[in-house]
Design a protein around this motif. Structure first.
Motif, mmCIF file in Angstrom:
data_model
loop_
_atom_site.group_PDB
_atom_site.id
_atom_site.type_symbol
_atom_site.label_atom_id
_atom_site.label_comp_id
_atom_site.label_asym_id
_atom_site.label_seq_id
_atom_site.Cartn_x
_atom_site.Cartn_y
_atom_site.Cartn_z
ATOM 1 N N PRO A 221 0.804 -1.221 0.000
ATOM 2 C CA PRO A 221 0.000 0.000 0.000
ATOM 3 C C PRO A 221 0.836 1.269 0.000
ATOM 4 C CG PRO A 221 -0.364 -1.291 2.033
ATOM 5 C CD PRO A 221 0.522 -2.103 1.129
ATOM 6 N N GLU A 222 1.976 1.211 0.657
ATOM 7 C CA GLU A 222 2.783 2.434 0.754
ATOM 8 C C GLU A 222 3.201 2.917 -0.639
ATOM 9 O OE1 GLU A 222 6.924 3.547 2.790
ATOM 10 O OE2 GLU A 222 5.817 1.916 3.771
ATOM 11 N N VAL A 223 3.808 1.990 -1.413
ATOM 12 C CA VAL A 223 4.256 2.356 -2.755
ATOM 13 C C VAL A 223 3.050 2.638 -3.650
ATOM 14 C CG1 VAL A 223 5.426 1.516 -4.832
ATOM 15 C CG2 VAL A 223 6.432 1.108 -2.576
ATOM 16 N N ALA A 224 2.020 1.813 -3.535
ATOM 17 C CA ALA A 224 0.836 1.993 -4.389
ATOM 18 C C ALA A 224 0.228 3.383 -4.168
ATOM 19 C CB ALA A 224 -0.189 0.901 -4.101
ATOM 20 N N LEU A 225 0.045 3.769 -2.916
ATOM 21 C CA LEU A 225 -0.587 5.076 -2.655
ATOM 22 C C LEU A 225 0.289 6.220 -3.136
ATOM 23 C CD1 LEU A 225 -2.518 4.878 0.731
ATOM 24 C CD2 LEU A 225 -3.136 4.039 -1.529
ATOM 25 N N HIS A 226 1.612 6.052 -2.977
ATOM 26 C CA HIS A 226 2.512 7.105 -3.464
ATOM 27 C C HIS A 226 2.322 7.290 -4.977
ATOM 28 C CE1 HIS A 226 6.009 9.505 -4.283
ATOM 29 N NE2 HIS A 226 6.397 8.596 -5.171
ATOM 30 N N LEU A 227 2.272 6.166 -5.704
ATOM 31 C CA LEU A 227 2.120 6.248 -7.164
ATOM 32 C C LEU A 227 0.764 6.830 -7.542
ATOM 33 C CD1 LEU A 227 3.741 2.804 -8.058
ATOM 34 C CD2 LEU A 227 4.671 5.080 -8.561
ATOM 35 N N LEU A 228 -0.270 6.419 -6.796
ATOM 36 C CA LEU A 228 -1.606 6.954 -7.088
ATOM 37 C C LEU A 228 -1.631 8.466 -6.831
ATOM 38 C CD1 LEU A 228 -3.911 4.185 -5.526
ATOM 39 C CD2 LEU A 228 -3.329 4.513 -7.938
ATOM 40 N N ASN A 229 -0.996 8.887 -5.742
ATOM 41 C CA ASN A 229 -0.986 10.316 -5.410
ATOM 42 C C ASN A 229 -0.362 11.159 -6.518
ATOM 43 O OD1 ASN A 229 -2.312 10.230 -2.977
ATOM 44 N ND2 ASN A 229 -0.438 9.816 -1.801
ATOM 45 N N CYS A 230 0.631 10.574 -7.195
ATOM 46 C CA CYS A 230 1.319 11.319 -8.269
ATOM 47 C C CYS A 230 0.370 11.649 -9.421
ATOM 48 C CB CYS A 230 2.494 10.515 -8.818
ATOM 49 S SG CYS A 230 3.793 10.255 -7.616
ATOM 50 N N HIS A 231 -0.746 10.891 -9.522
ATOM 51 C CA HIS A 231 -1.657 11.104 -10.670
ATOM 52 C C HIS A 231 -3.099 11.336 -10.188
ATOM 53 C CE1 HIS A 231 1.474 9.555 -13.409
ATOM 54 N NE2 HIS A 231 1.766 8.753 -12.399
ATOM 55 N N ALA A 232 -3.225 11.753 -8.939
ATOM 56 C CA ALA A 232 -4.535 11.750 -8.279
ATOM 57 C C ALA A 232 -5.667 12.341 -9.123
ATOM 58 C CB ALA A 232 -4.438 12.459 -6.945
ATOM 59 N N GLY A 233 -5.455 13.505 -9.693
ATOM 60 C CA GLY A 233 -6.559 14.184 -10.380
ATOM 61 C C GLY A 233 -6.963 13.543 -11.696
ATOM 62 N N SER A 234 -6.151 12.618 -12.193
ATOM 63 C CA SER A 234 -6.495 12.064 -13.511
ATOM 64 C C SER A 234 -6.830 10.574 -13.482
ATOM 65 C CB SER A 234 -5.378 12.350 -14.515
ATOM 66 O OG SER A 234 -4.148 11.932 -13.991
ATOM 67 N N ILE A 235 -6.941 9.996 -12.279
ATOM 68 C CA ILE A 235 -7.257 8.558 -12.214
ATOM 69 C C ILE A 235 -8.774 8.344 -12.130
ATOM 70 C CG2 ILE A 235 -7.018 6.456 -10.817
ATOM 71 C CD1 ILE A 235 -4.188 7.311 -10.183
#
Ligand SMILES: Cc1ncc(COP(=O)(O)O)c(C=O)c1O
Length: 431
Positions: A188-202
Motif C-alpha cells: 500500500p505504501e508504494v501503491a498510494l505514493h504512485l496513485l498520489n502522483c496522478h490523483a486528479g487524472s485517475i
C-alpha cells in the motif's frame, strides 16, 4: 500419426498457430476434447482426464450439468437470441443483484474482457478522467489498457518503487501505456505514493482480490482498505475484477474484505458454461449505462449480450451455487491445498501451493510468492513447469498451463486424492 497430430496438422492450414486461443497451446500440439461429463474430460484419443482447469475456471458444476442441460434445451427450442429483451435476462439480473449488496444494478455482456473494458469505460464516463491503475502482473483480459504490465520481465519492469507500464501487444499505442499506473501488489505504501502522483487524472483503480498470475495469493485487508479509502478521498472508482474470484463467496471475494467496490467485473462461472461477462455496481455509477444523472453517458451494446441461453444457464448455475455449495467447495479447496502440501513435503522438491476458496496454484519454488516479481517464472522455469503440467496430464489430471486448478461441485475427496498422487509422482519425475 495419432488423431490429435493429424488434427493439428489440419488446423495449421486454417488457424494461426493451429488455435483460436493461446490457452490451449502446448508442445508438440494441443489436446483435443471429444466430450466432458461431470469432472471428466475425454480427448479424441479416448484418454480420460480429471478436469481441474474447468475451461479456465468457468465450469463451476463441471461438464454437462443436468439442470443446466435441461433448462438450456428448453430455451433453445424457444430461440437462442432476439432483438428484444427476455425474461431470462431480467430473472438472472434479479438473482445476481440478490447475491451482494454491492450489486445494485447489473449489465451483461459476453466475456470477462468485455466486462473489464465496460467497467473501465464506465469509470472514465463517471469521473471524466482518463487514467486507470492496475496491479503489476495482474491478468484482466485482452483490453489494451489492462494488458499493460501483464507479463513484464526483469529486463523491462523497472524499479519496485515505480514499475514501468509495459505494453503486452506489439503496436500498442504509447498513449495507452501513458494512461495506466502500474502498482505493486500488497504494497500500500508504494501503491498510494504512485496513485498520489496522478490523483486528479485517475478514473479508477482496478484490482483482482486474488490475482492468479500474481501468484494466487489474496490481497491483504490493509491493501484493499487503503485503496478503498484513497479512491473515496480522490473521487476515483474502486473496480474489482471478480471474473474468477466470484466463486469464493456467494457475493464474491469482496465480501471477505468488508468493502463495497463501486463496480465489479464478472464472467466465467456465472455463465454456466456459456460465454458471459457482466458489470455490477452501485446505481449512481451504473447510471452511466442509462442516461446518467450527471449527464454522462456510456453507449454500450453487444449483439449477443444477455442472450437467453447464457442467461438461463447462468441463472441455473448460480442457483445451484448458494451458500452451502460455496462452503462445501471451499472446504474441498482446503483439502486440496493440504493434500498438495503433503505431497510436496513427501517429494522433497522445492515447491509450494497457494490459493484460497476453491482455487489452488502449485509453484515450483520453496517460498510462496508475495507479488508478481516473486511469482515470475523465467524461461528455464517455464520449461520445468511445462514438464510438470505434462506429467500431470500423463497422470490423468488437467491443470491450466500456469499449474492452477479450480474445483467444481461435482468433485469430491476421491478426485483430490488423485490430484495429490499426481502431484507427488510429477514432482518426483522433475528430479
Ligand atoms: C481475472 C480475469 N479477468 C478477466 C478475464 C477475461 O475473461 P475472458 O477470458 O472471459 O475474456 C480473465 C480470464 O482469464 C480473468 O482471469
Amino acid at each position: 500419426m495419432t488423431r490429435s497430430e493429424a488434427l493439428f496438422q489440419k488446423a495449421l492450414n486454417y488457424l494461426p498457430a493451429g488455435v483460436s486461443r493461446d490457452t490451449v497451446l502446448r508442445s508438440p500440439h494441443p489436446f483435443y476434447a471429444s466430450r466432458g461429463h461431470g469432472c471428466i474430460v475425454t480427448d479424441i484419443e479416448g484418454r480420460d482426464f480429471i478436469d481441474f482447469a474447468n475451461n479456465m475456471a468457468s465450469l463451476i458444476h463441471g461438464h454437462a450439468f443436468p439442470p443446466i442441460i435441461d433448462a438450456v434445451s428448453t430455451q433453445m427450442r424457444r430461440g437462442t437470441c432476439f432483438t428484444f429483451g427476455t425474461e431470462a435476462e431480467v430473472d438472472f439480473a434479479e438473482h445476481m443483484c440478490a447475491r451482494s449488496p454491492a450489486f445494485e444494478k447489473i449489465r451483461f455482456m459476453n466475456s470477462g474482457t468485455e466486462a473489464v473494458m465496460a467497467a473501465i469505460k464506465a469509470a472514465r464516463a463517471f469521473t471524466g478522467r482518463p487514467k486507470i491503475a492496475k496491479v503489476e502482473g495482474a491478468y484482466h483480459g485482452a483490453y489494451d489498457y489492462v494488458e499493460i504490465s501483464q507479463t513484464p520481465g526483469p529486463d523491462c519492469w523497472g524499479s519496485q518503487e515505480a514499475p514501468n507500464a509495459v505494453p503486452l501487444a506489439a503496436g500498442t499505442p504509447q498513449g495507452v501505456a501513458d494512461d495506466v499506473i502500474v502498482i505493486p501488489f500488497n504494497n500500500p505504501e508504494v501503491a498510494l505514493h504512485l496513485l498520489n502522483c496522478h490523483a486528479g487524472s485517475i478514473a479508477g483503480v482496478l484490482i483482482d482480490p486474488i490475482p492468479h498470475r500474481v501468484g494466487l495469493i489474496p490481497a491483504e485487508l490493509a491493501f484493499i482498505h487503503q485503496l478503498r479509502d484513497w479512491t473515496r478521498v480522490h473521487r476515483a472508482l474502486l473496480v474489482f475484477d471478480e471474473v474468477i474470484t466470484f466463486r469464493t463467496e456467494v457475493g464474491g471475494a469482496q465480501t471477505r474484505y468488508d468493502v463495497k467496490p463501486d463496480l465489479t467485473a464478472l464472467g466465467k462461472a456465472i455463465g454456466g458454461g456459456f460465454p458471459v461477462g457482466a458489470v455490477a455496481g452501485n446505481s449512481d455509477v451504473m447510471a452511466v449505462f442509462a442516461a446518467g444523472e450527471h449527464g454522462l453517458r456510456l453507449p454500450q451494446s453487444g449483439t449477443f449480450s444477455a442472450n437467453p441461453i447464457t442467461m438461463t444457464a447462468g441463472r441455473v448455475a448460480m442457483q445451484h451455487f448458494g451458500s452451502d455449495a460455496v462452503a462445501r467447495l471451499n472446504r474441498l479447496g482446503d483439502l486440496a491445498r493440504t493434500s498438495i502440501s503433503e505431497a510436496i513435503q513427501l517429494s522433497g522438491v522445492p515447491a509450494c501451493v497457494t490459493g484460497t476458496g476453491s482455487m489452488f496454484r502449485v509453484h515450483l519454488q520453496a517460498e510462496a510468492p508475495r507479488n508478481y516479481r516473486e511469482a515470475f517464472v523465467d524461461a528455464d522455469g517455464k520449461k520445468r513447469l511445462a514438464r510438470f503440467v505434462d506429467s500431470m496430464l500423463d497422470a490423468g489430471i488437467m491443470l491450466t498451463n500456469t499449474c492452477t486448478g479450480m474445483l467444481s461441485t461435482v468433485m469430491g475427496r476421491a478426485q483430490i486424492d488423485q490430484l495429490a498422487n499426481g502431484v507427488l509422482t510429477s514432482l518426483r519425475r522433475l528430479t
